[in-house]
Write a protein that holds these residues in place. Structure first.
Motif, short mmCIF file in Angstrom:
data_model
loop_
_atom_site.label_atom_id
_atom_site.label_comp_id
_atom_site.label_asym_id
_atom_site.label_seq_id
_atom_site.Cartn_x
_atom_site.Cartn_y
_atom_site.Cartn_z
N VAL A 85 0.85 -1.20 0.00
CA VAL A 85 0.00 0.00 0.00
C VAL A 85 0.88 1.25 0.00
O VAL A 85 0.61 2.21 -0.72
CB VAL A 85 -0.96 -0.01 1.21
CG1 VAL A 85 -1.76 1.27 1.28
CG2 VAL A 85 -1.88 -1.22 1.16
N THR A 86 1.93 1.24 0.78
CA THR A 86 2.86 2.37 0.85
C THR A 86 3.44 2.69 -0.53
O THR A 86 3.40 3.84 -0.98
CB THR A 86 4.03 2.06 1.81
OG1 THR A 86 3.52 1.61 3.06
CG2 THR A 86 4.91 3.28 1.99
N TYR A 87 3.97 1.67 -1.18
CA TYR A 87 4.64 1.90 -2.46
C TYR A 87 3.64 2.19 -3.58
O TYR A 87 3.95 2.94 -4.50
CB TYR A 87 5.58 0.73 -2.78
CG TYR A 87 6.71 0.72 -1.79
CD1 TYR A 87 7.77 1.61 -1.92
CD2 TYR A 87 6.68 -0.11 -0.69
CE1 TYR A 87 8.79 1.65 -0.99
CE2 TYR A 87 7.70 -0.08 0.26
CZ TYR A 87 8.75 0.80 0.10
OH TYR A 87 9.75 0.85 1.03
N THR A 88 2.44 1.65 -3.47
CA THR A 88 1.39 2.01 -4.43
C THR A 88 1.03 3.48 -4.28
O THR A 88 0.85 4.20 -5.27
CB THR A 88 0.15 1.11 -4.24
OG1 THR A 88 0.53 -0.25 -4.47
CG2 THR A 88 -0.97 1.50 -5.18
N ALA A 89 0.97 3.95 -3.04
CA ALA A 89 0.67 5.36 -2.79
C ALA A 89 1.77 6.27 -3.34
O ALA A 89 1.50 7.28 -3.99
CB ALA A 89 0.49 5.61 -1.29
N VAL A 90 3.02 5.89 -3.10
CA VAL A 90 4.14 6.69 -3.61
C VAL A 90 4.12 6.69 -5.13
O VAL A 90 4.31 7.74 -5.77
CB VAL A 90 5.49 6.16 -3.06
CG1 VAL A 90 6.66 6.80 -3.76
CG2 VAL A 90 5.57 6.39 -1.56
N LEU A 91 3.89 5.55 -5.72
CA LEU A 91 3.82 5.45 -7.19
C LEU A 91 2.70 6.34 -7.72
O LEU A 91 2.88 7.06 -8.70
CB LEU A 91 3.56 3.98 -7.54
CG LEU A 91 3.55 3.57 -8.99
CD1 LEU A 91 4.03 2.13 -9.08
CD2 LEU A 91 2.20 3.69 -9.61
N TRP A 102 9.29 -0.59 -10.48
CA TRP A 102 10.44 -1.51 -10.48
C TRP A 102 11.14 -1.53 -9.13
O TRP A 102 11.57 -2.58 -8.66
CB TRP A 102 11.42 -1.17 -11.60
CG TRP A 102 10.86 -1.44 -12.95
CD1 TRP A 102 10.51 -0.54 -13.90
CD2 TRP A 102 10.56 -2.73 -13.51
NE1 TRP A 102 10.00 -1.17 -15.01
CE2 TRP A 102 10.03 -2.51 -14.80
CE3 TRP A 102 10.69 -4.04 -13.04
CZ2 TRP A 102 9.62 -3.55 -15.62
CZ3 TRP A 102 10.28 -5.08 -13.86
CH2 TRP A 102 9.76 -4.83 -15.14
N ARG A 103 11.26 -0.38 -8.49
CA ARG A 103 11.93 -0.30 -7.19
C ARG A 103 11.18 -1.07 -6.12
O ARG A 103 11.80 -1.63 -5.21
CB ARG A 103 12.08 1.16 -6.76
CG ARG A 103 13.14 1.90 -7.54
CD ARG A 103 13.38 3.27 -6.99
NE ARG A 103 14.06 3.14 -5.68
CZ ARG A 103 14.22 4.15 -4.85
NH1 ARG A 103 13.76 5.35 -5.14
NH2 ARG A 103 14.84 3.97 -3.70
N MET A 104 9.86 -1.08 -6.21
CA MET A 104 9.06 -1.82 -5.22
C MET A 104 9.59 -3.23 -5.06
O MET A 104 9.82 -3.70 -3.96
CB MET A 104 7.59 -1.92 -5.67
CG MET A 104 6.74 -0.74 -5.40
SD MET A 104 5.06 -0.96 -6.07
CE MET A 104 4.41 -2.26 -5.02
N GLU A 105 9.75 -3.88 -6.19
CA GLU A 105 10.16 -5.28 -6.16
C GLU A 105 11.66 -5.45 -6.03
O GLU A 105 12.14 -6.21 -5.19
CB GLU A 105 9.65 -6.00 -7.41
CG GLU A 105 9.58 -7.49 -7.23
CD GLU A 105 8.58 -8.13 -8.18
OE1 GLU A 105 8.31 -9.31 -7.97
OE2 GLU A 105 8.09 -7.47 -9.10
N ASP A 106 12.41 -4.71 -6.85
CA ASP A 106 13.86 -4.89 -6.88
C ASP A 106 14.55 -4.40 -5.61
O ASP A 106 15.43 -5.08 -5.09
CB ASP A 106 14.46 -4.16 -8.09
CG ASP A 106 14.03 -4.75 -9.42
OD1 ASP A 106 13.49 -5.89 -9.43
OD2 ASP A 106 14.21 -4.07 -10.45
N ASP A 107 14.17 -3.23 -5.11
CA ASP A 107 14.86 -2.64 -3.95
C ASP A 107 14.23 -3.02 -2.62
O ASP A 107 14.92 -3.09 -1.61
CB ASP A 107 14.87 -1.11 -4.05
CG ASP A 107 15.68 -0.61 -5.24
OD1 ASP A 107 16.38 -1.42 -5.89
OD2 ASP A 107 15.62 0.59 -5.53
#
Length: 125
Positions: A89-95, A109-114
């Motif tokens: 949810v956090t990274y979806t919001a940032v995206l 890409w950063r969500m998954e890779d980093d």
């Protein structure tokens, strides 16, 4: 800023209900002020959690503030520095808060890779 003690309570504890009122009103500036206040009074047991940050970032993403992208990215950084681990949810919001397709794709890409967080169907909507 919204009135944090509408019920007449003189305590310094700000609960999630008060925070939610700021979010529901859709006022990103109020949401950020409440989040700052939670940070100020936080002592490890009391303070913002991932749900508070997620709500504030989504509020920013839906706002028309000129610095919404930078503010969302800074909130994520503040979360990480405070030891609060983001979730999908956090990274979806940032995206969602990003201004350009290229930046949004980079965050995808950063969500998954980093961060090791797989996007969900909500992320792609």
């Amino acid at each position: 800023m919204i009135d944090l003690n509408q019920s007449g309570d003189d305590s310094s504890v700000i609960n999630s209900r008060t925070f939610t009122k700021a979010i529901v009103r859709g006022d990103a500036e109020n949401a950020l002020q409440v989040l700052d206040l939670l940070n100020d009074i936080g002592d490890g047991d009391i303070g913002p959690n991932v749900v508070h940050y997620n709500a504030a970032i989504f509020c920013l993403a839906k706002s028309d503030l000129p610095n919404r992208t930078q503010s969302a990215n800074e909130l994520l950084k503040r979360m990480n520095e405070g030891g609060i681990k983001g979730n999908v949810v956090t990274y979806t919001a940032v995206l969602t808060a990003q201004d350009t397709y290229d930046e949004a794709e980079r965050w995808l890409w950063r969500m998954e890779d980093d961060y090791g967080i797989a996007p969900t169907t909500r992320t792609y909507n």
